[in-house]
Design an enzyme around this catalytic site. Structure first.
Site, PDB file in Angstrom:
ATOM      1  N   ARG A  91       0.821  -1.250   0.035  1.00 41.88           N
ATOM      2  CA  ARG A  91      -0.102  -0.114   0.055  1.00 41.88           C
ATOM      3  C   ARG A  91       0.789   1.297   0.117  1.00 41.88           C
ATOM      4  NH1 ARG A  91      -5.027  -0.483  -0.252  1.00 41.88           N
ATOM      5  NH2 ARG A  91      -5.137   1.972  -0.086  1.00 41.88           N
ATOM      6  N   CYS A 115      -7.817  -3.301   1.631  1.00 39.51           N
ATOM      7  CA  CYS A 115      -7.410  -4.192   2.347  1.00 39.51           C
ATOM      8  C   CYS A 115      -8.066  -4.615   3.520  1.00 39.51           C
ATOM      9  CB  CYS A 115      -6.035  -3.976   2.733  1.00 39.51           C
ATOM     10  SG  CYS A 115      -5.897  -2.934   4.213  1.00 39.51           S
ATOM     11  N   PRO A 121      -8.931   4.468   0.851  1.00 42.62           N
ATOM     12  CA  PRO A 121      -8.958   5.318  -0.174  1.00 42.62           C
ATOM     13  C   PRO A 121      -7.955   6.271  -0.407  1.00 42.62           C
ATOM     14  CG  PRO A 121     -10.494   6.472   1.432  1.00 42.62           C
ATOM     15  CD  PRO A 121     -10.035   4.842   1.894  1.00 42.62           C
ATOM     16  N   ILE A 122      -7.568   6.960  -1.513  1.00 40.74           N
ATOM     17  CA  ILE A 122      -6.458   7.873  -1.505  1.00 40.74           C
ATOM     18  C   ILE A 122      -7.013   9.342  -2.037  1.00 40.74           C
ATOM     19  CG2 ILE A 122      -4.647   6.095  -1.818  1.00 40.74           C
ATOM     20  CD1 ILE A 122      -4.895   6.840  -5.020  1.00 40.74           C
ATOM     21  N   ASP A 123      -8.230   9.603  -1.921  1.00 40.25           N
ATOM     22  CA  ASP A 123      -8.581  10.785  -2.151  1.00 40.25           C
ATOM     23  C   ASP A 123      -7.946  12.150  -1.576  1.00 40.25           C
ATOM     24  OD1 ASP A 123      -9.963   9.671   0.138  1.00 40.25           O
ATOM     25  OD2 ASP A 123     -11.194  11.421   0.432  1.00 40.25           O
ATOM     26  N   ARG A 394       6.291  -8.944   7.409  1.00 40.00           N
ATOM     27  CA  ARG A 394       6.171  -7.478   6.696  1.00 40.00           C
ATOM     28  C   ARG A 394       6.573  -6.711   7.527  1.00 40.00           C
ATOM     29  NH1 ARG A 394       0.723  -6.615   5.694  1.00 40.00           N
ATOM     30  NH2 ARG A 394       1.443  -4.427   5.917  1.00 40.00           N
TER      31      ARG A 394
END
Ligand code: UD1
Length: 413
Positions: A91, A115, A121-123, A394
């Site tokens: 991400r 996820c 979101p990426i607004d 991760r």
């Protein structure tokens, strides 16, 4: 795929060294794309997310060389990371959008969808880049920003960590002055700003709600050591709280962990801060209420480990998760182990003090996996923790090994 076999480990003793922060290293690696000359990052952690980010940078045309724990990034001729699988795995690869747009006049990144813990979101990233003069779009999973960037006034609807980082990186090479209001204040933002400043950027207000950035023509490389990982330290502090004994977390910065330390003290733990790091003694005796918030509030990334602590402590604890909409998957697994947890939307009520029993459980995300590993330490019998997707690796460098070093009975298969 990994499986961890965990047996009761009532006492933890000794010292653990805290690594540099994953959430600081990833944006700083993206920030290295802004530099004309090589960047050397010292002491980078061995995490699969860091490996994936290295792949993303390579797909962007950078050269990434590792010597031991040092990483050298040379961002000479950059390009768009077309078809790179690592971009879709991670991400945080959205963080190259601002730097690519600032260096090349265009950035194009194909991102993963929602996820496990929420839609993500990426607004806010895109609206900010638009204010800086970019033409932005998001078609399917591909986000793009194109145009020559100029300073502007940006207000973030939410103090998103990633959006603050992306816009800060875009603004350092934009013409003129940028103000970012309602910016995130996390220590990782301050670390990114310190890194960029060492590269020649002009930034004021890092760690406050307002960032003021005076764009420069170019950045040079530097040598930099990122901050210690407050989430790794916090997770190990939670491990201390569910066991007896005394542990020293070397290098942990208590000033980055205030909210957690308040809560651990409230449970009855003894927490001492000194120049070496953090010393934790005793165990959690009383339940506490936890509301996750942006920094300096209680970090959402420690909500799951803290819930395990509250399963151990006697009495009721009420959790309110305000950052991500679906971050209680560990509660289901903890209940299977015998915990008394009721969830309702963003709230979870834990009646602590129940005896947990080992069971076969699954790591559904990174922090949930860590919380279940801790639960295994206090459960009777054997806990089999299956981590099919390798979530724990991760974000934690050998968490099992670190806990084993403190006396925990865990083996990884
Ligand atoms: C970062 C951390 C992550 C941590 C999170 C919150 C990294 C690599 N990851 O993630 O470990 O859990 O901060 O502290 O540093 N949002 C929007 N629109 C946007 C951006 C975000 O609605 O454009 C929402 C998200 O869906 C979420 C909330 O804002 O509900 C917080 O997200 P954000 O602060 O951006 O988290 P990340 O930067 O993705």
């Amino acid at each position: 795929m990994s499986t961890y076999l965990i047996h009761p480990s009532p006492v933890l003793h000794g010292e653990a060294q805290i690594n540099t922060s994953k959430n600081a290293v990833l944006p700083i690696m993206a920030g290295a794309l802004l530099c004309q000359s090589p960047v050397v990052l010292h002491d980078t952690p061995a995490l699969t997310d860091v490996d994936s980010m290295a792949e993303v940078l390579t797909a962007c045309g950078a050269r990434v060389e590792r010597r031991g724990r040092d990483m050298r990034i040379t961002a000479g001729d950059l390009r768009q990371p077309e078809d790179a699988q690592a971009v879709q795995r991670l991400r945080a690869s959205i963080l190259v959008l601002g730097p690519l747009c600032a260096r090349l006049g265009e950035g194009r990144v194909a991102l993963p969808g929602g996820c496990a813990i929420g839609q993500r979101p990426i607004d806010i990233h895109l609206r900010g880049l638009k204010t800086l003069g970019a033409e932005v779009s998001q078609e399917g999973s591909v986000a793009s920003a194109k145009g020559s960037l100029a300073g502007g006034s940006i207000y973030l609807d939410f103090p998103s960590v990633g959006a603050t980082e992306n816009l800060l990186m875009a603004a350092v090479l934009a013409r003129g002055v940028t103000r970012i209001e309602n910016a995130a204040k996390e220590p990782e933002i301050v670390d990114l700003a310190d890194f960029l400043t060492a590269c020649g950027a002009r930034i004021l207000g890092a760690g406050t709600g307002t960032l003021v950035i005076d764009g420069v023509r170019q950045l040079r490389g530097t040598e930099y050591t990122p901050i210690p990982d407050r989430i790794e330290a916090g997770t190990l502090a939670c491990a201390a709280a569910i066991t007896e004994g005394s542990i020293l977390l070397r290098g942990a910065r208590s000033d980055h962990l205030r909210a957690l330390l308040f809560k651990l003290r409230e449970t009855g733990m003894l927490v001492q801060e000194d120049s070496r790091g953090l010393c934790l003694r005793g165990r959690a005796k009383r339940g506490v209420d936890v509301r996750t918030l942006s920094y300096p509030g209680f970090p959402t990334d420690l909500q799951a480990p803290m819930m395990t602590v509250c399963c151990k402590a006697k009495g009721q604890s009420v959790f309110l998760e305000t950052i991500f909409e679906n971050r209680y998957m560990h509660a289901v697994a903890l209940s299977r182990m015998g915990a008394d947890i009721r969830t309702e939307g963003r709230m979870a009520v834990v009646q602590g003090g129940q005896t947990l029993h080992g069971a076969a459980v699954e790591a559904t995300d990174l922090r949930a996996g860590a919380a279940l590993m801790l639960a295994g330490l206090m459960a009777q019998g054997e806990t089999r923790l299956l981590d099919e997707a390798g979530h724990i690796d991760r974000g934690y460098e050998h968490l099992d090994e670190k806990l084993r070093g403190l006396g925990a009975d865990i083996c990884k298969q």
